[in-house]
Design an enzyme around this catalytic site. Structure first.
Site, PDB file in Angstrom:
ATOM      1  N   ASP A  23     -15.129  -1.894  -4.370  1.00  0.00           N
ATOM      2  CA  ASP A  23     -15.764  -0.588  -4.584  1.00  0.00           C
ATOM      3  C   ASP A  23     -14.655   0.451  -4.771  1.00  0.00           C
ATOM      4  OD1 ASP A  23     -17.899   1.397  -4.633  1.00  0.00           O
ATOM      5  OD2 ASP A  23     -17.270   1.968  -2.631  1.00  0.00           O
TER       6      ASP A  23
ATOM      7  N   CYS B 245     -20.310  -1.479  -6.549  1.00  0.00           N
ATOM      8  CA  CYS B 245     -20.233  -0.062  -6.912  1.00  0.00           C
ATOM      9  C   CYS B 245     -21.135   0.135  -8.121  1.00  0.00           C
ATOM     10  CB  CYS B 245     -18.784   0.275  -7.256  1.00  0.00           C
ATOM     11  SG  CYS B 245     -18.538   1.937  -7.904  1.00  0.00           S
TER      12      CYS B 245
ATOM     13  N   THR C   6     -21.419   2.770  -9.998  1.00  0.00           N
ATOM     14  CA  THR C   6     -20.723   3.487 -11.069  1.00  0.00           C
ATOM     15  C   THR C   6     -19.862   2.516 -11.882  1.00  0.00           C
ATOM     16  OG1 THR C   6     -20.621   5.357  -9.539  1.00  0.00           O
ATOM     17  CG2 THR C   6     -19.266   5.504 -11.511  1.00  0.00           C
TER      18      THR C   6
ATOM     19  N   CYS D  74     -26.049   4.549  -4.980  1.00  0.00           N
ATOM     20  CA  CYS D  74     -24.589   4.507  -4.820  1.00  0.00           C
ATOM     21  C   CYS D  74     -24.360   3.760  -3.522  1.00  0.00           C
ATOM     22  CB  CYS D  74     -24.025   5.923  -4.733  1.00  0.00           C
ATOM     23  SG  CYS D  74     -22.312   6.009  -4.159  1.00  0.00           S
TER      24      CYS D  74
ATOM     25  N   HIS E 156     -22.155   3.934  -1.360  1.00  0.00           N
ATOM     26  CA  HIS E 156     -21.746   4.749  -0.207  1.00  0.00           C
ATOM     27  C   HIS E 156     -22.960   5.262   0.581  1.00  0.00           C
ATOM     28  CE1 HIS E 156     -17.737   4.907  -2.057  1.00  0.00           C
ATOM     29  NE2 HIS E 156     -17.286   5.544  -0.984  1.00  0.00           N
TER      30      HIS E 156
END
Ligand code: DGL
Length: 270
Positions: free
Chosen positions: A10, A73, A75, A184, A186
């Protein structure tokens, strides 16, 4: 016997939320986790940068002997999974994407909030997925600007974090959303805080468990699963600060992990 590791990567600490589910489902596998924290957040960087960093990190993981890659991840998956698959044609490569489909299925009001990085929300891959589901639900999307740097610092429930979340969730709640996609990796670390803020008004959807299951299927398909007597050995590496990664893995996952700081690729300036 130590099995070859699975590489999990990530931009920073977020992929630990995926690693947690992989560890729970596949206890015999060795995991090599890379937090590219020197370069986080990816969600607000040029797309070409996200692609080249993702390729550099995957190259490094393969050089370490990884038998499979998990791009933990959203993104990086949105902007680089095709390039990674094109380069590493013989390895299973598992990416993550926001759980729009399960959220649309779960929503009763048929209004779904989506919290993801700016780069994820503007990617073609995300918008194609969204386009296939417009009939199923209305999606209210918000870019979680600023959230990743706060989580990287260990802030998951300060007053500032709550105020930021309040402003991101308000438009979704006002629109009648009853389901929230954490797009996401996170953000699952914010689940408890969000739960305290909204109670049971929002069903929270994240894809960590689905990713772990997909990985298990791919390992079986490629005949790569570790034997049940394998003794797993996990490694945690950071491109910025191993001590911080160790502290955060302890705080977020409750694991006491030896961690190393490594240099990956050539760009040390970002
Ligand atoms: N954890 C990442 C994701 O799932 C990226 C966050 C970031 O670096 O901006 O999108």
């Amino acid at each position: 016997m130590n099995p070859s590791p699975i590489g999990v990567f990530d931009s920073g600490l977020g992929g630990l939320s995926v690693l947690r589910e992989i560890r729970a489902l596949l206890p015999h596998e060795s995991l090599l986790y890379v937090a590219d924290s020197r370069h986080a957040p990816y969600g607000e960087k040029p797309e070409s940068f996200v692609e080249s960093r993702t390729l550099d990190v995957c190259e490094w993981l393969v050089a370490q002997g990884c038998k499979a890659l998990v791009i933990a991840c959203n993104t990086a998956t949105m902007h680089a999974v095709q390039a990674v698959r094109a380069r590493f044609t013989t390895l299973p490569v598992i990416g993550v994407e926001p759980g729009l489909k399960p959220a649309a299925a779960a929503s009763r009001s048929k209004v779904v909030g989506v919290l993801a990085t700016a780069n994820t929300l503007k990617s073609d891959k995300f918008n194609r997925l969204l386009g296939t589901l417009q009939h199923a639900s209305r999606f209210v999307c918000e870019a979680g600007l600023g959230l990743v740097p706060m989580i990287e610092q260990g802030d998951i429930d300060s007053a500032a974090m709550r105020a930021r979340l309040q402003s991101l969730l308000a438009p979704m709640l006002d629109a009648g959303a009853d389901t929230l996609v954490l797009g996401c990796t996170h953000y699952p670390f914010l689940t408890q805080t969000i739960r305290e803020m909204v109670g049971d008004r929002l069903t929270i959807v994240d894809t960590g468990v689905a990713i772990a299951r997909q990985l298990a299927r791919k390992l079986a398909e490629f005949d790569l699963a570790a034997p049940s007597d394998a003794a797993p050995r996990d490694r945690y590496v950071s491109t910025r600060d191993a001590a911080h990664l160790r502290a955060m893995a302890a705080a977020l996952l409750g694991v006491d992990a030896a961690a190393e700081t490594v240099t990956i690729g050539t760009d040390l300036t970002a």
